[in-house]
Design a protein around this motif. Structure first.
Motif, PDB file in Angstrom:
ATOM      1  N   LEU A 206       0.842  -1.204   0.000  1.00  0.00           N
ATOM      2  CA  LEU A 206       0.000   0.000   0.000  1.00  0.00           C
ATOM      3  C   LEU A 206       0.874   1.251   0.000  1.00  0.00           C
ATOM      4  N   ARG A 207       0.332   2.343  -0.497  1.00  0.00           N
ATOM      5  CA  ARG A 207       1.043   3.618  -0.399  1.00  0.00           C
ATOM      6  C   ARG A 207       1.073   4.058   1.064  1.00  0.00           C
ATOM      7  N   TYR A 208       2.106   4.803   1.423  1.00  0.00           N
ATOM      8  CA  TYR A 208       2.290   5.196   2.816  1.00  0.00           C
ATOM      9  C   TYR A 208       2.321   6.713   2.931  1.00  0.00           C
ATOM     10  N   TYR A 209       1.507   7.270   3.831  1.00  0.00           N
ATOM     11  CA  TYR A 209       1.485   8.720   4.026  1.00  0.00           C
ATOM     12  C   TYR A 209       1.700   9.068   5.490  1.00  0.00           C
ATOM     13  N   ASP A 210       2.591   9.997   5.699  1.00  0.00           N
ATOM     14  CA  ASP A 210       2.866  10.432   7.066  1.00  0.00           C
ATOM     15  C   ASP A 210       3.201  11.916   6.981  1.00  0.00           C
ATOM     16  N   LYS A 211       4.482  12.241   7.032  1.00  0.00           N
ATOM     17  CA  LYS A 211       4.856  13.658   6.993  1.00  0.00           C
ATOM     18  C   LYS A 211       4.645  14.298   5.621  1.00  0.00           C
ATOM     19  N   GLU A 212       4.532  13.446   4.587  1.00  0.00           N
ATOM     20  CA  GLU A 212       4.244  13.975   3.239  1.00  0.00           C
ATOM     21  C   GLU A 212       2.996  14.855   3.265  1.00  0.00           C
TER      22      GLU A 212
END
Lengths: 202, 202
Positions: A26-32
């Motif tokens: 899966l794609r990962y999103y955090d500080k982006e």
């Protein structure tokens, strides 16, 4: 498949989310997300961080304006950030197949059919994790570090509570609450990924 | 490996515990504990149930004596049951390799290195589960059934709180909290078993 990770500071929620995304492709999103919100609002990452992570959204625009020299605030600057936060997260969700860590995603996506995880740990375990990851120049005592942890969690909690009916730490808002105190995150992620998949088998 | 299952009424905690025991090859304890406590205290299962499951432990012995005709109470009858409950559960734990459902085992075994699970679900899901398992002669309205569910959970909570520092529903007392609202228990147990095993890999 969309997974949100809410997490106590120092509980390893970010590592767990990253590994889970890798495991499940899966794609990962955090500080982006912070970068994207800054771009959308024509502010900068420091300011977005201030609003979303440091409790800035609670202060009136004319109060914080005095203490934040690096922006030219407008009365709607905070609202802009909060609106952009919601738009960015909903756009990502509309594309599907991702893990989103923090940023109140679990609350913002209320009503969406997603898998919500809360990651937590006991104080000792969180202290140890923070110590092992702290910048070399950070020389906080245990007491100071605990105070910092609690403040960060308090800000996460109140930002969440702005969007959701369930409280941040309430089990009712999650599919799974995972205590990492006695776990090695690398070891628990593969079966955790299988467990999440099994929720979708009927 | 010792696993305790605390569970909201109607959440499927018992089925989850039974399947987990089968999956992991562990002994399974649930209502058997009531029988054993009754034997140890020279009372009967109805009485033990009354004390432990129906909030009876909260009432003074001379108050409940009037409404429970089938026993000859002594002033220490309740204490006897509570002591026997602890002894029976600690004896089972000393033999290891088991799943214990309910009976405040999670709280009674505080300080033991065991795996604690809390199983919960939303009201709609619990109502449906209760409906599908209710005796044919049970004709409760949704409102009555919800009231019954809440009363049972309240009794479980307060008995737990008698033994533990952490509240019954507090995440801090558990390794894992599992929401069964959108899950098929049969499907989630195999990966859940692997997840528990992974906690013991370091």
């Amino acid at each position: 498949m969309i997974i949100t990770i809410s997490r106590e500071f120092g509980s390893g929620g970010r590592e767990l989310g990253k590994r889970l995304a890798d495991q499940l492709g899966l794609r990962y999103y955090d500080k982006e997300l912070i970068t994207e919100i800054a771009e959308k609002t024509d502010t900068n990452e420091n300011y977005v961080n201030y609003v979303l992570e440091e409790g800035g959204y609670k202060n009136h625009v004319y109060v914080y304006a005095r203490s934040i020299p690096y922006i030219t605030p407008t009365p709607s600057a905070i609202t802009d950030v909060l609106v952009a936060q919601q738009n960015v997260i909903k756009k990502i969700a509309s594309e599907g197949n991702c893990v989103i860590v923090g940023r109140s995603a679990s609350a913002i996506l209320k009503g969406y059919d997603i898998f919500r995880i809360f990651v937590y740990a006991d104080e000792q375990s969180k202290l140890e994790r923070c110590r092992s990851r702290a910048p070399e120049d950070e020389n906080l005592t245990d007491k100071q570090l605990l105070k910092k942890m609690k403040l960060i969690d308090k800000n996460r909690q109140s930002l969440h509570d702005l969007f959701a009916a369930d409280e941040w730490t309430s089990r009712t808002g999650y599919n799974l609450m995972v205590n990492t105190s006695h776990a090695e995150i690398k070891a628990i992620v593969p079966p955790l990924a299988e467990l999440i998949k099994s929720y979708y088998k009927k």
